[in-house]
Design a protein around this motif. Structure first.
Motif, PDB file in Angstrom:
ATOM      1  N   MET A 202       0.907  -0.945  -0.135  1.00  0.00           N
ATOM      2  CA  MET A 202       0.055  -0.126  -0.036  1.00  0.00           C
ATOM      3  C   MET A 202       0.866   1.219  -0.112  1.00  0.00           C
ATOM      4  SD  MET A 202      -2.816   1.209  -0.501  1.00  0.00           S
ATOM      5  CE  MET A 202      -3.862  -0.182  -0.734  1.00  0.00           C
ATOM      6  N   GLY A 203       0.733   2.036  -1.064  1.00  0.00           N
ATOM      7  CA  GLY A 203       1.151   3.287  -1.334  1.00  0.00           C
ATOM      8  C   GLY A 203       0.405   4.490  -0.372  1.00  0.00           C
ATOM      9  N   GLU A 204       0.549   5.536  -1.217  1.00  0.00           N
ATOM     10  CA  GLU A 204      -0.275   6.699  -0.549  1.00  0.00           C
ATOM     11  C   GLU A 204      -1.803   6.634  -1.164  1.00  0.00           C
ATOM     12  OE1 GLU A 204       1.986  10.179  -1.103  1.00  0.00           O
ATOM     13  OE2 GLU A 204       3.603   9.310   0.047  1.00  0.00           O
ATOM     14  N   GLY A 205      -2.601   5.525  -0.721  1.00  0.00           N
ATOM     15  CA  GLY A 205      -3.830   5.583  -0.977  1.00  0.00           C
ATOM     16  C   GLY A 205      -4.175   4.631  -2.427  1.00  0.00           C
ATOM     17  N   ARG A 206      -3.031   4.153  -2.849  1.00  0.00           N
ATOM     18  CA  ARG A 206      -3.014   3.262  -4.123  1.00  0.00           C
ATOM     19  C   ARG A 206      -1.800   2.259  -3.849  1.00  0.00           C
ATOM     20  NH1 ARG A 206      -2.235   5.969  -9.014  1.00  0.00           N
ATOM     21  NH2 ARG A 206      -1.666   7.572  -8.176  1.00  0.00           N
ATOM     22  N   GLU A 207      -2.006   1.110  -4.706  1.00  0.00           N
ATOM     23  CA  GLU A 207      -0.640   0.269  -4.575  1.00  0.00           C
ATOM     24  C   GLU A 207       0.598   0.529  -5.145  1.00  0.00           C
ATOM     25  OE1 GLU A 207      -3.530  -3.697  -4.221  1.00  0.00           O
ATOM     26  OE2 GLU A 207      -2.499  -3.400  -6.003  1.00  0.00           O
TER      27      GLU A 207
ATOM     28  N   SER B 158      -4.267   4.026 -11.669  1.00  0.00           N
ATOM     29  CA  SER B 158      -4.517   2.650 -11.257  1.00  0.00           C
ATOM     30  C   SER B 158      -4.739   2.309  -9.851  1.00  0.00           C
ATOM     31  CB  SER B 158      -3.701   1.681 -12.149  1.00  0.00           C
ATOM     32  OG  SER B 158      -4.354   0.363 -11.511  1.00  0.00           O
ATOM     33  N   PHE B 159      -5.605   1.817  -9.228  1.00  0.00           N
ATOM     34  CA  PHE B 159      -5.594   1.412  -7.693  1.00  0.00           C
ATOM     35  C   PHE B 159      -4.611   0.195  -7.544  1.00  0.00           C
ATOM     36  CE2 PHE B 159      -6.619  -1.021  -4.259  1.00  0.00           C
ATOM     37  CZ  PHE B 159      -6.494  -0.094  -3.233  1.00  0.00           C
TER      38      PHE B 159
END
Ligand code: FUB
Length: 338
Positions: free
Chosen positions: A243-248, A275-276
């Motif tokens: 998990m990055g900052e709200g997305r992968e 892309s999420f």
């Protein structure tokens, strides 16, 4: 008599080669023009495999459907088949079309999520994520087998290789048994890792279609899904969507053996454009290493990229002196030759 046999063998070889050539010639082909690599369809969850000098790339086919843009709860995805592409030089790609579907598993009810094909002893094992029907529940992992990299593939065991009751219901409960990745080690021992929310790891029996022993849990910082196992020299790599900052984004760990201990080595990429999800597929081919992944940067038939309309990309991967993978910048040029 000997001459006759030689002539017969030559004629057979000629017919076989002519058949192969005709097959290759009749396949649709495209040139690598940069990222996204595949522009004729929305594609996701890339899984590369090299066999006999050819790189095969297996992907899920993200398909647009009416109402997709307002759907939620997993219904943003509509993936009903797996596709295969191949190349000998990373520039010219052949399109082998659909090679497997969830409906090829009579216990599955749909959803062609992430997959990987590996070869062992001349057989090609296709590990897939599907939605299982009764009496199984939730997401499950199936395995199909074929005699060639492009199939035909048949369900190898007639039931899930992993289903929900076999694993602890951690963070993602009924849908944590997804995204299989398999490494066949140099001694022939195969290992499979998978999972959403929890990273599972198990040995496979030599038949490649049964788990061997306990299902372990590998503790990895920020782990979400999409593990990918590979080996370079004596070092083992477990790369995954984190998990990055709200997305992968993509992170990875290394170990001196598949038994561990796994050491977190940091982030390999940032988040993917638009892309999420992001999903790694790593391979060495013709002396270079490549990271395949997906973003959602493609617009196709007037439909913009979205969570369920992704596009497979590829960039080169390099290592430093101690085996760390250097961070990969996701480029527009990819590995296209200009
Ligand atoms: O494509 C469906 C799911 O999205 C995959 O199984 C995950 O890895 C994520 O990419």
């Amino acid at each position: 008599m000997r001459n006759l046999m030689l002539w017969g063998t030559t004629a057979l070889l000629f017919v076989a080669c002519a058949g192969q050539q005709k097959h290759a010639e009749t396949l649709p082909a495209f040139q690598n023009t940069g990222n996204p690599l595949i522009t004729g369809k929305f594609t996701a969850d890339p899984a590369p495999m090299v066999h006999a000098g050819t790189l095969y790339l297996y992907v899920g086919h993200d398909e647009y459907y009416e109402g997709q843009d307002t759907a939620s709860g997993g219904r943003e995805f509509n993936i009903t088949e797996w596709l295969c592409y191949s190349t000998d030089d990373m520039q010219t790609w052949s399109d082998h079309g659909v090679v497997l579907k969830p409906t090829d598993f009579n216990w599955a009810v749909g959803e062609a999520w992430a997959s990987q094909v590996v070869e062992k002893n001349g057989k090609f094992y296709y590990y897939v994520t599907v939605q299982a029907g009764e009496p199984y529940t939730g997401k499950a992992i199936g395995v199909a087998v074929g005699d060639s990299p492009v199939g035909p593939f048949k369900d190898a065991i007639g039931k899930p290789l992993v289903c929900d009751t076999m694993t602890s219901n951690g963070a993602r409960g009924w849908w944590n048994d997804i995204d299989p990745t398999v490494l066949v080690d140099d001694d022939g021992q195969a290992w499979m890792s998978w999972g959403n929310g929890t990273c599972f790891l198990a040995r496979l029996k030599s038949n490649m279609t049964e788990l061997d022993g306990e299902i372990r849990v590998v503790d990895l910082p920020g782990y979400v899904e999409g593990p990918w196992l590979h080996k370079r020299g004596d070092l083992y790599y477990l790369t995954y969507a984190s998990m990055g900052e709200g997305r992968e984004n993509i992170s990875y760990a290394t170990a001196p053996s598949m038994e561990g201990p796994w050491k977190y080595r940091g982030e390999l990429t940032g988040m993917a454009e638009n892309s999420f999800t992001i999903h790694p597929g790593i391979i060495e081919f013709n002396g270079k290493w490549y990271l395949f992944y997906h973003n959602a940067a493609l617009t196709l038939d007037g439909h913009k990229g979205a969570i369920g309309r992704r596009s497979v990309c590829v960039d080169e991967l390099t290592y430093n002196y101690d085996g760390e993978m250097n961070p990969v910048v996701q480029t527009k040029t990819g590995v296209a030759e200009r």
